[in-house]
Design a protein around this motif. Structure first.
Motif, PDB file in Angstrom:
ATOM      1  N   UNK A  97       2.655  -2.045   4.497  1.00 40.58           N
ATOM      2  CA  UNK A  97       2.525  -3.396   4.601  1.00 40.58           C
ATOM      3  C   UNK A  97       4.043  -4.210   5.628  1.00 40.58           C
ATOM      4  N   UNK A  98       3.958  -5.419   5.146  1.00 39.05           N
ATOM      5  CA  UNK A  98       5.591  -6.000   5.891  1.00 39.05           C
ATOM      6  C   UNK A  98       6.112  -6.557   5.634  1.00 39.05           C
ATOM      7  N   UNK A 105      11.148 -18.881   6.861  1.00 41.57           N
ATOM      8  CA  UNK A 105      10.465 -18.689   6.124  1.00 41.57           C
ATOM      9  C   UNK A 105       9.608 -17.693   6.179  1.00 41.57           C
ATOM     10  N   UNK A 106       9.845 -16.293   5.256  1.00 39.29           N
ATOM     11  CA  UNK A 106       9.375 -15.893   4.724  1.00 39.29           C
ATOM     12  C   UNK A 106       7.813 -15.022   4.800  1.00 39.29           C
ATOM     13  N   UNK A 107       6.893 -14.277   4.793  1.00 42.55           N
ATOM     14  CA  UNK A 107       5.993 -14.137   4.746  1.00 42.55           C
ATOM     15  C   UNK A 107       5.711 -12.380   4.471  1.00 42.55           C
ATOM     16  N   UNK A 108       4.779 -11.828   3.618  1.00 41.99           N
ATOM     17  CA  UNK A 108       4.439 -10.743   3.123  1.00 41.99           C
ATOM     18  C   UNK A 108       3.111 -10.100   3.267  1.00 41.99           C
ATOM     19  N   UNK A 109       2.686  -9.864   4.295  1.00 40.71           N
ATOM     20  CA  UNK A 109       1.399  -9.357   4.186  1.00 40.71           C
ATOM     21  C   UNK A 109       0.299  -8.992   2.732  1.00 40.71           C
ATOM     22  N   UNK A 110       1.353  -8.520   1.788  1.00 46.82           N
ATOM     23  CA  UNK A 110       0.718  -7.384   0.752  1.00 46.82           C
ATOM     24  C   UNK A 110       0.905  -8.483  -0.362  1.00 46.82           C
ATOM     25  N   UNK A 113      12.257  -4.366  16.344  1.00 45.01           N
ATOM     26  CA  UNK A 113      10.886  -4.008  16.774  1.00 45.01           C
ATOM     27  C   UNK A 113       9.659  -3.484  15.450  1.00 45.01           C
ATOM     28  N   UNK A 114      10.460  -3.159  14.201  1.00 41.58           N
ATOM     29  CA  UNK A 114      10.177  -2.135  13.471  1.00 41.58           C
ATOM     30  C   UNK A 114       8.555  -2.138  13.271  1.00 41.58           C
ATOM     31  N   UNK A 115       7.522  -3.505  12.734  1.00 41.12           N
ATOM     32  CA  UNK A 115       6.176  -3.465  12.686  1.00 41.12           C
ATOM     33  C   UNK A 115       5.557  -3.444  13.821  1.00 41.12           C
ATOM     34  N   UNK A 116       5.677  -2.999  15.454  1.00 42.01           N
ATOM     35  CA  UNK A 116       5.182  -3.276  16.000  1.00 42.01           C
ATOM     36  C   UNK A 116       5.522  -0.993  16.312  1.00 42.01           C
ATOM     37  N   UNK A 161      -6.935  -6.714   8.857  1.00 42.86           N
ATOM     38  CA  UNK A 161      -6.494  -6.080   8.334  1.00 42.86           C
ATOM     39  C   UNK A 161      -7.559  -6.922   6.863  1.00 42.86           C
ATOM     40  N   UNK A 162      -8.592  -6.477   5.605  1.00 42.04           N
ATOM     41  CA  UNK A 162      -8.796  -6.414   4.703  1.00 42.04           C
ATOM     42  C   UNK A 162      -7.642  -6.689   3.835  1.00 42.04           C
TER      43      UNK A 162
END
Lengths: 187, 191
Positions: B31-32, B40-45, B119-122, B136-137
């Motif tokens: 998750x990130x 504006x923030x976005x969270x995958x979960x 580059x933490x998510x990378x 991803x699902x």
């Protein structure tokens, strides 16, 4: 001229003439060398196609040497920034047990329009190829399964042809040299 | 013989079930939370509505990534109505938020572009190249990883890998070609 002096004088004349010719030849060589340094005179660069069988043949040809293969592209800025260090590396290891090879991942139809002009601008002094694979991953996986295709990427093989280093991204002359020397001393 | 069977049969069941589980178990992604160029923030979960999420690692400067700008926008337009969300991530250390914003505006990206500082998510995703795609699902299971298609020259594309994967996902089928590769620019990471 006395007859007994004719032969030595002729010999001296011959030696003088021969030396003059040699000096002239020497000047020509110097002129050629400076011409190579002059960027306005374009040295001839050859770029061959590289397919799967060519890749295997290349590995066979350089067995017994430490082989560094750098993959690059004319659209890749870090590749272009890294290239002078490869030229320097090839100069350092000229006529040794280390070989430097370049493989461009541009399209084969870009050899004359993009690849050769860039290689000429760099005065590339090592063999260069352009990929000729129908699917990019066929070449990518031949080099390393863990490679996703990001360039520049450099692969170093030991004298038995076993890949010992996979360097992703731009590297320096010293970093390449250090990897080569480690592999060279282990071979 | 019966004694041998007592040992062999459970062993066979164990190995077959392990093999089936291994085949069906999908790799999960982390998750990130990242912010876009407007802060504006976005969270995958937090995304619970989409049928699948397409995460695209892109670059403002990479010519290969840029050759896909129109194709990425077209994919968004085609698949958003079908319930697929598209998110772009810029992890290149050399490309700051201002450049990311200007690039997105210039190319009129319809999708959000998030900045991955440091580059933490990378790193978490082991993304190496731009463009690089992860689909991803809702369970964050990786359904497709790799390229958009097989040529940076749009008129020479023979294999529309991402479109094929999305069509299979929407049809409820397993993705046949779930891993692909292509040449591109390396992601410039912090030193």
């Amino acid at each position: 001229m006395p007859a007994n002096l004719r032969l030595p004088v002729l010999a001296l004349f011959f030696i003088f003439f021969a030396c003059s010719q040699e000096t002239g030849e020497g000047d020509k060589t110097l002129a050629d060398s400076s011409a190579l340094v002059d960027k306005s005179v374009v040295p001839k660069v050859r770029v061959d196609l590289l397919d799967a069988s060519g890749f295997k043949a290349l590995k066979r040809k350089y067995q017994g040497k430490v082989l560094l293969i750098n993959t690059w592209a004319t659209w890749c800025l870090p590749c272009k920034e890294e290239f002078p260090d490869l030229v320097r590396l090839a100069r350092k290891y000229e006529n040794s047990d280390v070989a430097i090879i370049g493989v461009s991942v541009d399209y084969p139809d870009e050899v004359n329009s993009k690849i050769i002009p860039f290689l000429n601008s760099q005065q590339a002094n090592f063999p260069n190829f352009v990929q000729d694979f129908k699917q990019p991953e066929d070449l990518i996986n031949l080099f390393n399964e863990k490679w996703r295709g990001a360039v520049p990427a450099t692969f170093i093989y030991d004298k038995k042809g076993i890949q010992r280093a996979f360097l992703l991204g731009k590297h320096t002359f010293e970093e390449f040299k250090s990897e080569i020397e480690t592999i060279r001393s282990d071979s | 013989m019966k004694e041998i069977n007592k040992i062999l049969v459970p062993l066979m069941i164990f190995f077959v079930s392990t093999a089936v589980l291994a085949r069906d178990s999908k790799k999960k992604v982390d998750d990130f939370t990242l912010t876009d160029y407007n802060g504006k923030s976005y969270t995958l979960s937090a995304d619970k509505a989409s049928k699948a999420i397409v995460i695209m690692f892109i670059s403002a400067r990479c010519p290969v990534s840029n050759s896909y700008n129109d194709r990425m926008s077209a994919l968004y337009e085609d698949y958003l109505p079908k319930g697929i969300l598209f998110i772009a991530i810029n992890s290149n250390n050399q490309e700051d938020i201002k450049e990311v914003k200007e690039h997105a505006k210039e190319h009129k990206f319809p999708f959000r572009v998030l900045k991955d500082r440091g580059n933490k998510v990378a790193d978490a995703y082991d993304a190496q190249v731009t463009p690089e795609i992860y689909v991803v699902n809702q369970k964050h299971e990786l359904l497709y990883h790799g390229r958009i298609d097989n040529s940076r020259r749009e008129d020479e594309v023979e294999s529309k890998d991402l479109r094929n994967a999305l069509d299979e996902i929407l049809a409820g089928k397993p993705v046949i070609v779930a891993e692909t590769k292509a040449f591109g620019c390396s992601i410039k990471r912090v030193e």
